[in-house]
Design a protein around this motif. Structure first.
Motif, PDB file in Angstrom:
ATOM      1  N   TYR A   2     -10.693  -2.332  12.986  1.00  0.00           N
ATOM      2  CA  TYR A   2      -9.304  -2.357  12.544  1.00  0.00           C
ATOM      3  C   TYR A   2      -8.670  -0.973  12.710  1.00  0.00           C
ATOM      4  CZ  TYR A   2     -10.603  -6.707  10.199  1.00  0.00           C
ATOM      5  OH  TYR A   2     -11.041  -7.980   9.911  1.00  0.00           O
ATOM      6  N   LYS A   3      -7.355  -0.981  12.869  1.00  0.00           N
ATOM      7  CA  LYS A   3      -6.599   0.268  12.865  1.00  0.00           C
ATOM      8  C   LYS A   3      -5.541   0.174  11.779  1.00  0.00           C
ATOM      9  CE  LYS A   3      -3.810   3.424  15.685  1.00  0.00           C
ATOM     10  NZ  LYS A   3      -3.276   3.701  17.042  1.00  0.00           N
ATOM     11  N   VAL A   4      -5.492   1.182  10.933  1.00  0.00           N
ATOM     12  CA  VAL A   4      -4.519   1.244   9.854  1.00  0.00           C
ATOM     13  C   VAL A   4      -3.570   2.397  10.133  1.00  0.00           C
ATOM     14  CG1 VAL A   4      -4.157   1.476   7.377  1.00  0.00           C
ATOM     15  CG2 VAL A   4      -6.222   0.348   8.223  1.00  0.00           C
ATOM     16  N   ILE A   5      -2.283   2.094  10.146  1.00  0.00           N
ATOM     17  CA  ILE A   5      -1.265   3.115  10.379  1.00  0.00           C
ATOM     18  C   ILE A   5      -0.498   3.348   9.081  1.00  0.00           C
ATOM     19  CG2 ILE A   5       0.738   3.792  11.757  1.00  0.00           C
ATOM     20  CD1 ILE A   5      -0.171   1.795  13.882  1.00  0.00           C
ATOM     21  N   GLY A   6      -0.409   4.614   8.700  1.00  0.00           N
ATOM     22  CA  GLY A   6       0.336   4.949   7.493  1.00  0.00           C
ATOM     23  C   GLY A   6      -0.306   6.079   6.728  1.00  0.00           C
ATOM     24  N   THR A   7       0.498   7.004   6.269  1.00  0.00           N
ATOM     25  CA  THR A   7      -0.004   8.130   5.504  1.00  0.00           C
ATOM     26  C   THR A   7      -0.700   7.668   4.225  1.00  0.00           C
ATOM     27  OG1 THR A   7       0.644  10.153   4.331  1.00  0.00           O
ATOM     28  CG2 THR A   7       2.271   8.401   4.434  1.00  0.00           C
ATOM     29  N   LEU A   8      -1.656   8.454   3.774  1.00  0.00           N
ATOM     30  CA  LEU A   8      -2.396   8.112   2.556  1.00  0.00           C
ATOM     31  C   LEU A   8      -1.475   8.076   1.347  1.00  0.00           C
ATOM     32  CD1 LEU A   8      -5.161   7.597   1.192  1.00  0.00           C
ATOM     33  CD2 LEU A   8      -5.375  10.061   0.922  1.00  0.00           C
ATOM     34  N   GLN A   9      -0.402   8.862   1.376  1.00  0.00           N
ATOM     35  CA  GLN A   9       0.541   8.907   0.253  1.00  0.00           C
ATOM     36  C   GLN A   9       1.513   7.725   0.354  1.00  0.00           C
ATOM     37  OE1 GLN A   9      -0.075  11.772   2.170  1.00  0.00           O
ATOM     38  NE2 GLN A   9      -1.608  12.394   0.694  1.00  0.00           N
ATOM     39  N   SER A  10       0.952   6.556   0.513  1.00  0.00           N
ATOM     40  CA  SER A  10       1.759   5.346   0.675  1.00  0.00           C
ATOM     41  C   SER A  10       0.902   4.132   0.316  1.00  0.00           C
ATOM     42  CB  SER A  10       2.260   5.215   2.119  1.00  0.00           C
ATOM     43  OG  SER A  10       1.197   4.820   2.976  1.00  0.00           O
ATOM     44  N   ARG A  14      -3.955   1.219  -0.131  1.00  0.00           N
ATOM     45  CA  ARG A  14      -4.494  -0.063  -0.578  1.00  0.00           C
ATOM     46  C   ARG A  14      -5.357  -0.703   0.506  1.00  0.00           C
ATOM     47  NH1 ARG A  14       1.327  -2.454  -2.787  1.00  0.00           N
ATOM     48  NH2 ARG A  14       1.542  -1.022  -4.558  1.00  0.00           N
ATOM     49  N   VAL A  15      -4.855  -0.640   1.729  1.00  0.00           N
ATOM     50  CA  VAL A  15      -5.565  -1.260   2.845  1.00  0.00           C
ATOM     51  C   VAL A  15      -6.859  -0.507   3.144  1.00  0.00           C
ATOM     52  CG1 VAL A  15      -5.378  -1.967   5.260  1.00  0.00           C
ATOM     53  CG2 VAL A  15      -3.360  -2.055   3.767  1.00  0.00           C
ATOM     54  N   LEU A  16      -6.795   0.811   3.144  1.00  0.00           N
ATOM     55  CA  LEU A  16      -7.980   1.625   3.403  1.00  0.00           C
ATOM     56  C   LEU A  16      -9.040   1.415   2.326  1.00  0.00           C
ATOM     57  CD1 LEU A  16      -6.080   4.875   4.410  1.00  0.00           C
ATOM     58  CD2 LEU A  16      -7.273   3.312   5.954  1.00  0.00           C
ATOM     59  N   TRP A  17      -8.612   1.350   1.092  1.00  0.00           N
ATOM     60  CA  TRP A  17      -9.538   1.111  -0.021  1.00  0.00           C
ATOM     61  C   TRP A  17     -10.212  -0.247   0.154  1.00  0.00           C
ATOM     62  CZ3 TRP A  17      -7.672   1.346  -5.851  1.00  0.00           C
ATOM     63  CH2 TRP A  17      -8.769   1.136  -6.698  1.00  0.00           C
ATOM     64  N   LEU A  18      -9.422  -1.259   0.475  1.00  0.00           N
ATOM     65  CA  LEU A  18      -9.991  -2.591   0.646  1.00  0.00           C
ATOM     66  C   LEU A  18     -10.995  -2.627   1.789  1.00  0.00           C
ATOM     67  CD1 LEU A  18     -10.225  -5.604   0.103  1.00  0.00           C
ATOM     68  CD2 LEU A  18      -8.157  -5.957   1.465  1.00  0.00           C
ATOM     69  N   LEU A  19     -10.686  -1.977   2.897  1.00  0.00           N
ATOM     70  CA  LEU A  19     -11.629  -1.971   4.019  1.00  0.00           C
ATOM     71  C   LEU A  19     -12.950  -1.314   3.635  1.00  0.00           C
ATOM     72  CD1 LEU A  19      -9.150  -1.221   6.929  1.00  0.00           C
ATOM     73  CD2 LEU A  19     -10.533  -3.286   6.656  1.00  0.00           C
ATOM     74  N   GLY A  45       9.885   0.353  11.035  1.00  0.00           N
ATOM     75  CA  GLY A  45       9.451   1.708  10.720  1.00  0.00           C
ATOM     76  C   GLY A  45       8.712   1.845   9.410  1.00  0.00           C
ATOM     77  N   LYS A  46       8.323   0.714   8.815  1.00  0.00           N
ATOM     78  CA  LYS A  46       7.683   0.750   7.498  1.00  0.00           C
ATOM     79  C   LYS A  46       6.157   0.733   7.623  1.00  0.00           C
ATOM     80  CE  LYS A  46      11.487  -1.509   5.034  1.00  0.00           C
ATOM     81  NZ  LYS A  46      11.883  -2.626   4.142  1.00  0.00           N
ATOM     82  N   ILE A  47       5.515   1.307   6.630  1.00  0.00           N
ATOM     83  CA  ILE A  47       4.054   1.332   6.563  1.00  0.00           C
ATOM     84  C   ILE A  47       3.600   0.651   5.269  1.00  0.00           C
ATOM     85  CG2 ILE A  47       3.721   3.369   7.999  1.00  0.00           C
ATOM     86  CD1 ILE A  47       3.646   5.082   5.473  1.00  0.00           C
ATOM     87  N   PRO A  48       2.345   0.168   5.287  1.00  0.00           N
ATOM     88  CA  PRO A  48       1.315   0.269   6.319  1.00  0.00           C
ATOM     89  C   PRO A  48       1.466  -0.781   7.411  1.00  0.00           C
ATOM     90  CG  PRO A  48       0.432  -0.937   4.460  1.00  0.00           C
ATOM     91  CD  PRO A  48       1.825  -0.505   4.068  1.00  0.00           C
ATOM     92  N   VAL A  49       0.743  -0.511   8.506  1.00  0.00           N
ATOM     93  CA  VAL A  49       0.607  -1.470   9.593  1.00  0.00           C
ATOM     94  C   VAL A  49      -0.880  -1.632   9.853  1.00  0.00           C
ATOM     95  CG1 VAL A  49       1.087  -1.968  12.010  1.00  0.00           C
ATOM     96  CG2 VAL A  49       2.794  -0.759  10.625  1.00  0.00           C
ATOM     97  N   LEU A  50      -1.312  -2.873  10.033  1.00  0.00           N
ATOM     98  CA  LEU A  50      -2.698  -3.154  10.396  1.00  0.00           C
ATOM     99  C   LEU A  50      -2.714  -3.728  11.805  1.00  0.00           C
ATOM    100  CD1 LEU A  50      -5.760  -3.456   9.427  1.00  0.00           C
ATOM    101  CD2 LEU A  50      -5.176  -5.870   9.099  1.00  0.00           C
ATOM    102  N   ILE A  51      -3.554  -3.146  12.653  1.00  0.00           N
ATOM    103  CA  ILE A  51      -3.773  -3.676  13.994  1.00  0.00           C
ATOM    104  C   ILE A  51      -5.138  -4.352  13.998  1.00  0.00           C
ATOM    105  CG2 ILE A  51      -3.836  -3.175  16.453  1.00  0.00           C
ATOM    106  CD1 ILE A  51      -1.198  -2.397  15.160  1.00  0.00           C
ATOM    107  N   ASP A  52      -5.144  -5.638  14.299  1.00  0.00           N
ATOM    108  CA  ASP A  52      -6.382  -6.413  14.386  1.00  0.00           C
ATOM    109  C   ASP A  52      -6.386  -7.110  15.738  1.00  0.00           C
ATOM    110  OD1 ASP A  52      -8.640  -7.933  14.087  1.00  0.00           O
ATOM    111  OD2 ASP A  52      -7.857  -9.224  12.505  1.00  0.00           O
ATOM    112  N   GLY A  53      -7.018  -6.470  16.728  1.00  0.00           N
ATOM    113  CA  GLY A  53      -6.975  -7.001  18.079  1.00  0.00           C
ATOM    114  C   GLY A  53      -5.555  -6.917  18.611  1.00  0.00           C
TER     115      GLY A  53
END
Length: 201
Positions: A2-10, A14-19, A45-53
């Motif tokens: 997976y690729k997660v786009i978005g600064t940690l201060q956002s 949540r997505v990074l923690w879950l992964l 232009g909003k975050i987060p964004v998840l790229i899955d394939g």
């Protein structure tokens, strides 16, 4: 991966923690909202964004729900009473906790100065405080909002508690809610996420 786009201060946190909780591999692009990297994936232009394939997913709640359902962890199955109760806690977090924090943020630094209503921040703090009282009642003496099972609802609430610290909202220093927030920060997956991000910075 997976690729997660978005600064940690956002809400990307949540997505990074879950992964980390899921034990899934990911790469992280700490791009800021409205940056070229974010707009390339999400025209809003909003975050987060998840790229899955080839798939591009937005909105932290939608992303977390998708990942938890896909991997069958950190959630109760859809269509069950437990899932409905879990979703109730998630919605409570978004409406009552995040709602107050987000309104305060918009009127502190997000909206243009001529659109801000600074006085609303005291109302937001009062609403947040009332929500914490509701959380205490609903939590009871359980370790997590759904009892012994840690779920994405805990991630959303835990993220809001960290956001509250940055926003200088009052958090309880003792009692069941304070212990609950401490319990969330002590989870190995949370610590692993913070350690990885510190190494990358």
């Amino acid at each position: 991966m997976y690729k997660v786009i978005g600064t940690l201060q956002s809400r990307a946190l949540r997505v990074l923690w879950l992964l980390e909780e899921l034990g899934e591999a990911y790469v992280h692009d700490p791009a800021n909202p409205q940056s070229d990297a974010v707009r390339a994936a999400n025209p809003a232009g909003k975050i987060p964004v998840l790229i899955d394939g080839d798939a591009v997913l937005t909105d932290s709640i939608a992303i977390c729900t998708y990942l938890a359902d896909k991997h069958g962890k950190v959630t109760f199955p859809a269509g069950t009473i437990d899932r409905a109760r879990q979703d109730s806690f998630t919605q409570f977090a978004v409406d009552e906790l995040e709602g107050a924090l987000w309104t305060a943020a918009k009127n502190s630094f997000i909206h243009p100065k001529d659109m801000r209503v600074p006085d609303i921040k005291s109302v937001c703090k009062a609403e947040f405080s009332n929500a914490l009282k509701t959380l205490e009642t609903r939590l009871g003496d359980r370790p997590y909002v759904m009892g012994e099972t840690f779920t994405i609802a805990d991630i959303i609430i835990g993220h809001c508690s960290g956001w509250a610290v940055v926003a200088k909202f009052d958090l309880p220093k003792e009692g069941p809610v304070a212990a609950y927030f401490k319990r969330l920060r002590e989870r190995p997956a949370f610590k692993a996420m913070i350690a990885k991000l510190k190494e990358a910075s």
